[in-house]
Design an enzyme around this catalytic site. Structure first.
Site, PDB file in Angstrom:
ATOM      1  N   LEU A   5       0.831  -1.197   0.000  1.00 51.03           N
ATOM      2  CA  LEU A   5       0.000   0.000   0.000  1.00 51.03           C
ATOM      3  C   LEU A   5       0.870   1.253   0.000  1.00 51.03           C
ATOM      4  CD1 LEU A   5      -2.770   1.358   0.123  1.00 51.03           C
ATOM      5  CD2 LEU A   5      -2.640   1.195   2.613  1.00 51.03           C
ATOM      6  N   TYR A   6       1.981   1.211   0.736  1.00 58.01           N
ATOM      7  CA  TYR A   6       2.908   2.345   0.732  1.00 58.01           C
ATOM      8  C   TYR A   6       3.344   2.669  -0.696  1.00 58.01           C
ATOM      9  CZ  TYR A   6       7.295   4.902   1.187  1.00 58.01           C
ATOM     10  OH  TYR A   6       8.307   5.825   1.045  1.00 58.01           O
ATOM     11  N   ALA A   7       3.753   1.652  -1.429  1.00 57.00           N
ATOM     12  CA  ALA A   7       4.180   1.856  -2.814  1.00 57.00           C
ATOM     13  C   ALA A   7       3.037   2.403  -3.657  1.00 57.00           C
ATOM     14  CB  ALA A   7       4.691   0.545  -3.401  1.00 57.00           C
ATOM     15  N   THR A  54       0.539   4.255  -2.703  1.00 56.73           N
ATOM     16  CA  THR A  54       0.279   5.672  -2.419  1.00 56.73           C
ATOM     17  C   THR A  54       1.336   6.562  -3.058  1.00 56.73           C
ATOM     18  OG1 THR A  54       1.461   5.610  -0.286  1.00 56.73           O
ATOM     19  CG2 THR A  54      -0.914   5.168  -0.254  1.00 56.73           C
ATOM     20  N   LYS A  55       2.571   6.089  -3.128  1.00 56.26           N
ATOM     21  CA  LYS A  55       3.614   6.881  -3.782  1.00 56.26           C
ATOM     22  C   LYS A  55       3.413   6.910  -5.299  1.00 56.26           C
ATOM     23  CE  LYS A  55       6.084   8.446  -0.379  1.00 56.26           C
ATOM     24  NZ  LYS A  55       6.232   9.898  -0.161  1.00 56.26           N
TER      25      LYS A  55
END
Length: 413
Positions: free
Chosen positions: A222-224, A226-227
């Protein structure tokens, strides 16, 4: 199919893809904040922020360039974070005006962030406590600081934490980015923006080294995601409002004043306490490796991007011409196995690690990163100079000055 029809199809497909990604991730904002259960709905714990009566005058003073002719006036978000502290101090050292913004959240020990803030105070950089999602505060800061540039480093970091608190990533990395772009598009004049994307956008890409031209539509966390969404949103604000935007894809940044959730940091802490450390490996005993990049090299890349960014072309929220849109890898170009990282720490700490080798969990982490930095080298002379041995030596010296061997903070700092 004739050439003109092929070009029209290619353009239509690209535009459709952009709209699709933007809608998907903007939709996530509403999904998380409208449908997340109440007890998890506040991803950043709210607390009353008390600002000193003179905070506005301090912002105005801190934003003034000191001695550098033509110096910038820079708003640095996430200024009490790892990269933010180093970039803010470097800008101030060379004479630029710098104002920091940070919400001092509790993702990791806030006392470390407060200690970084004290470092910046000694460097005459004022850090405002507040959230980048606070539109009113952003408007006030732009009014007081008259910023020519924004270095946007505020973000919810970490791959694994997204499985525990996904809403915090949408709050900071998507909603926060949109809030900042909204403030920038309405500012007069509009500032140029450099912001932190991530090497995580390469996701499941298997082509190495990772190039800015490689596909980034297969995020593994999810971090990736969002980026990646941030990069698409940046394209949108550049296209519609004429904002000059440069994204920097950082590769595993390490060094003094670093983040306690990073492996080199908590390995050091646990090794000194005599605790076992978990070293992950991939399927069939595949070696996990990272393109570890020392903080001083990252700072040089950030300043290089700021120094070569072109002015935004809009005014009052209206685009007046085509604006610059860039993205760059900032890495070290030398992937190092995590096992070698541990070996270096053993020698520097004079401690034998109690290694527990285990399969990498399915938490969104990737097995390998490797940066192609040729574009950054060409456009602003980015050349990393610090190898892992030298960088870890500096980190360990800082760590032993800052913490006791049991991990407790030294009260004198």
């Amino acid at each position: 199919m004739d050439k003109s029809m092929s070009n029209r199809f290619r353009y239509h497909f690209s535009a459709t893809k952009l709209v699709f990604w933007t809608c998907i991730f903007l939709g996530l904002v509403f999904l998380f904040f409208l449908h997340t259960p109440q007890h998890h709905s506040d991803p950043v714990p709210r607390r009353r922020i008390l600002r000193s009566p003179d905070w506005e005058s301090r912002v105005a003073k801190s934003s003034q360039p000191r001695s550098r002719a033509g110096g910038m006036r820079v708003l640095v978000t996430g200024a009490a974070g790892f990269v933010g502290t180093h970039v803010s101090a470097a800008l101030r050292r060379r004479g630029d005006g710098v104002v920091g913004l940070d919400n001092f959240n509790s993702y990791y020990d806030p006392s470390l962030k407060q200690a970084r803030r004290a470092v910046l105070e000694r460097a005459e950089v004022f850090v405002v406590e507040g959230d980048v999602n606070d539109a009113g505060l952003l408007r006030k800061l732009f009014e007081l600081g008259k910023f020519t540039h924004v270095m946007h480093l505020a973000a919810q970091a970490g791959v694994r934490y997204a499985m525990k608190n996904p809403a915090s990533y949408v709050h900071s990395n998507i909603a926060g980015l949109v809030a900042l772009f909204e403030a920038c598009k309405s500012a007069d004049p509009q500032p140029a923006i450099v912001w932190a994307s991530s090497s995580s956008v390469y996701g499941l890409n298997t082509k190495v080294p990772f190039s800015e031209k490689d596909r980034t539509d297969q995020p593994s966390s999810l971090y990736a995601a969002t980026k990646k969404a941030g990069e698409e949103i940046a394209h949108t604000y550049n296209h519609i409002y004429g904002l000059s935007i440069t994204g920097l894809r950082f590769f595993t940044v390490y060094g003094p004043w670093g983040r306690p959730d990073m492996a080199y940091f908590f390995f050091t802490k646990d090794m000194l306490k005599g605790k076992p450390i978990h070293v992950f490996e991939g399927p069939n005993h595949f070696t996990v490796a990272r393109d570890f990049t020392y903080i001083d090299d990252i700072v040089k890349g950030c300043l290089g991007a700021l120094d070569t960014v072109e002015k935004s072309t809009g005014s009052g929220g209206v685009k007046k011409g085509k604006a610059q849109l860039r993205v760059y890898n900032l890495g070290n170009t030398s992937p190092v196995p995590v096992g070698k990282l541990v070996n270096i720490l053993e020698k520097l700490l004079k401690v034998k690690a109690k290694k527990v080798v285990m399969p990498m969990p399915a938490n969104g982490d990737v097995l390998f990163t490797h940066a192609n930095i040729s574009q950054a080298q060409r456009d602003f002379g980015y050349r990393p100079t610090t190898d892992l041995q030298s960088g870890l030596k500096k980190f360990v010296k800082w760590y032993l000055d800052y913490y006791h061997s049991d991990g407790a903070l030294k009260s004198s700092l």
